[in-house]
Design a protein around this motif. Structure first.
Motif, PDB file in Angstrom:
ATOM      1  N   LEU A 194       0.843  -1.192   0.000  1.00  0.00           N
ATOM      2  CA  LEU A 194       0.000   0.000   0.000  1.00  0.00           C
ATOM      3  C   LEU A 194       0.881   1.245   0.000  1.00  0.00           C
ATOM      4  CD1 LEU A 194      -2.544  -1.178   2.722  1.00  0.00           C
ATOM      5  CD2 LEU A 194      -2.870  -1.202   0.242  1.00  0.00           C
ATOM      6  N   THR A 195       0.488   2.257  -0.755  1.00  0.00           N
ATOM      7  CA  THR A 195       1.233   3.507  -0.770  1.00  0.00           C
ATOM      8  C   THR A 195       1.010   4.259   0.539  1.00  0.00           C
ATOM      9  OG1 THR A 195      -0.619   4.572  -1.909  1.00  0.00           O
ATOM     10  CG2 THR A 195       1.163   3.713  -3.282  1.00  0.00           C
ATOM     11  N   GLN A 196       1.706   5.380   0.711  1.00  0.00           N
ATOM     12  CA  GLN A 196       1.658   6.122   1.977  1.00  0.00           C
ATOM     13  C   GLN A 196       0.220   6.385   2.414  1.00  0.00           C
ATOM     14  OE1 GLN A 196       4.367   9.524   2.462  1.00  0.00           O
ATOM     15  NE2 GLN A 196       2.651  10.647   3.339  1.00  0.00           N
ATOM     16  N   GLN A 197      -0.071   6.094   3.668  1.00  0.00           N
ATOM     17  CA  GLN A 197      -1.420   6.233   4.192  1.00  0.00           C
ATOM     18  C   GLN A 197      -1.524   7.403   5.171  1.00  0.00           C
ATOM     19  OE1 GLN A 197      -3.400   2.393   5.166  1.00  0.00           O
ATOM     20  NE2 GLN A 197      -1.423   1.463   4.733  1.00  0.00           N
ATOM     21  N   ASP A 220       9.808   0.499  -4.007  1.00  0.00           N
ATOM     22  CA  ASP A 220       9.576  -0.325  -5.193  1.00  0.00           C
ATOM     23  C   ASP A 220       8.280  -1.121  -5.053  1.00  0.00           C
ATOM     24  OD1 ASP A 220      11.934   0.598  -6.258  1.00  0.00           O
ATOM     25  OD2 ASP A 220      13.129  -1.115  -5.571  1.00  0.00           O
ATOM     26  N   LEU A 221       7.952  -1.476  -3.795  1.00  0.00           N
ATOM     27  CA  LEU A 221       6.735  -2.244  -3.551  1.00  0.00           C
ATOM     28  C   LEU A 221       5.501  -1.350  -3.508  1.00  0.00           C
ATOM     29  CD1 LEU A 221       5.683  -5.126  -2.952  1.00  0.00           C
ATOM     30  CD2 LEU A 221       5.998  -4.629  -0.512  1.00  0.00           C
ATOM     31  N   GLY A 222       5.662  -0.149  -2.939  1.00  0.00           N
ATOM     32  CA  GLY A 222       4.544   0.786  -2.798  1.00  0.00           C
ATOM     33  C   GLY A 222       4.912   1.928  -1.874  1.00  0.00           C
ATOM     34  N   GLY A 223       4.845   1.672  -0.550  1.00  0.00           N
ATOM     35  CA  GLY A 223       5.199   2.693   0.425  1.00  0.00           C
ATOM     36  C   GLY A 223       6.090   2.125   1.509  1.00  0.00           C
TER      37      GLY A 223
END
Length: 397
Positions: A194-197, A220-223
């Protein structure tokens, strides 16, 4: 020998903030620190040691001129806080409930320290002694002598900001009360799918809580995120011995599914302890931050309490100067402890109560706490009063 109004022992976050806050009053200040802070580079990996900086702490850092630099380097704001034991007892706090843009920021401790040091280096009223260490303190009626490894300083006031195992506290002959908890905590930096929440959350399990703190940047994975795993000392020792790949599988099995896929980047563990100095003052020596109190990190309030100490000490001395009193008189300095001790004790006791409640194995206790959580969501009166007051208190407002 050089003369100073104040000598701060310890150049960490709270010590550096103390020095700046007192220099803002026109006092001549020295800071003594063993280890120089490592310079920042945007390419550096995220540190394991992070803090959830409250709105009150943000206001102090803004006053000290540090906040713009922190924002320029890296930090992660969060607007929501989720807490639950079972899915039916989920409670969420939102910044909108207290009419704020966010609840706080997750920031690496070193970033905070570096921003403070940058201000210190530009302040004509502060002298930094680093690398340098305290050897001995001699208290006299109107001043103190601070013997360092290579020099000697004279000061009207000494501030002990040298951490939980404070040498200043020992030199002042101040005792402590406290205990070790039956748990340890593991810090785990991860890449997340998941990207930054904009949320930080904590789930309470029978073995201890697990927590998620969002971190800045894109991986590279997201966040990125900081995970905190509380468990028995034996369990944390087992986790510490695992490879990152093995720990990744343990996290996925233990943490809630909302975490998603992760890759473990780094890890570290530490025991949980409570320490409270029997007094925050001995003659012309003052304790701040972890030198005065260490707290169960359940709610991430440790450094925020330290920054509250800084503000209270500045207020005490500023009021004395404004009223023409001798600001370094021990009687005047007692006002600092009066401002801080009760609040620190309240927060420490609250965290202990939470720890005891959620670690209690009784089915009746578990039912009661889940019922209380559900009531917060379903009863409008409780929702609008208890939640907002608790949130404002946690934010330092």
């Amino acid at each position: 020998m050089e003369n100073f109004d104040c000598v701060v022992i310890g150049g960490g976050m709270v010590g550096a903030a103390s020095a700046l806050s007192l220099a803002q009053l026109g006092l001549k200040v020295a800071v003594v620190e063993k280890f120089p802070a490592k310079a920042f580079s945007a390419s550096q990996a995220l540190d394991l040691r992070v803090s959830a900086i409250s709105l009150a702490s943000q206001h102090l850092l803004t006053q000290l001129g540090c906040w713009p630099q922190i924002r320029q380097w890296r930090c992660c704001p969060y607007k929501r806080l989720g807490v639950w034991e079972s899915d039916t007892s989920y409670v969420e706090f939102n910044a909108q409930e207290i009419n704020e843009e966010n609840l706080g920021h997750i920031i690496e401790n070193r970033i905070i320290q570096l921003s403070l040091w940058q201000q210190i280096s530009n302040h004509v009223g502060i002298t930094l002694y680093c690398p340098e260490s305290l050897q001995h303190i001699e208290q006299h009626e109107d001043y103190s002598l601070i013997n360092l490894s290579t020099s000697q300083l004279k000061a009207k006031l000494i501030i002990g900001a040298d951490g939980a195992n404070s040498f200043v506290r020992a030199q002042a002959g101040i005792g402590i009360t406290g205990w070790d908890y039956n748990q340890s905590a593991m810090l785990i930096n991860v890449e997340t799918a998941l990207t930054q929440q904009d949320i930080t959350w904590q789930q309470f399990l029978t073995s201890g809580p697990v927590a998620f703190l969002p971190l800045p940047g894109e991986s590279d994975l997201g966040g990125y995120a900081s995970l905190v795993w509380y468990d028995s000392k034996e369990k944390i020792n087992q986790l510490s011995a695992m490879s990152n790949k093995q720990l990744q599988q343990a996290v996925i099995a233990h943490f809630p599914k909302r975490l998603g896929s992760i890759n473990v980047i780094d890890k570290a563990a530490f025991p949980l302890t409570r320490r409270h100095a029997n007094t925050y003052q001995n003659h012309r020596i003052i304790l701040v931050g972890d030198a005065a109190h260490t707290i169960n990190p359940l709610a991430g309030q440790g450094v925020n309490l330290g920054f509250k100490d800084v503000k209270a000490l500045q207020t005490t001395i500023a009021d004395a100067i404004a009223s023409g009193k001798s600001w370094h008189d021990p009687i005047v300095l007692k006002g600092y402890e009066k401002l801080r001790r009760a609040d620190n004790l309240l927060m420490m006791s609250t965290m202990d109560a939470l720890y005891a409640t959620f670690s209690h194995p009784s089915i009746l206790v578990k039912t009661a706490r889940n019922t209380a959580f559900m009531a917060l969501n379903k009863l409008p009166f409780l929702n609008n009063t208890v939640k907002s007051k608790a949130l404002a208190y946690a934010c330092g407002l």
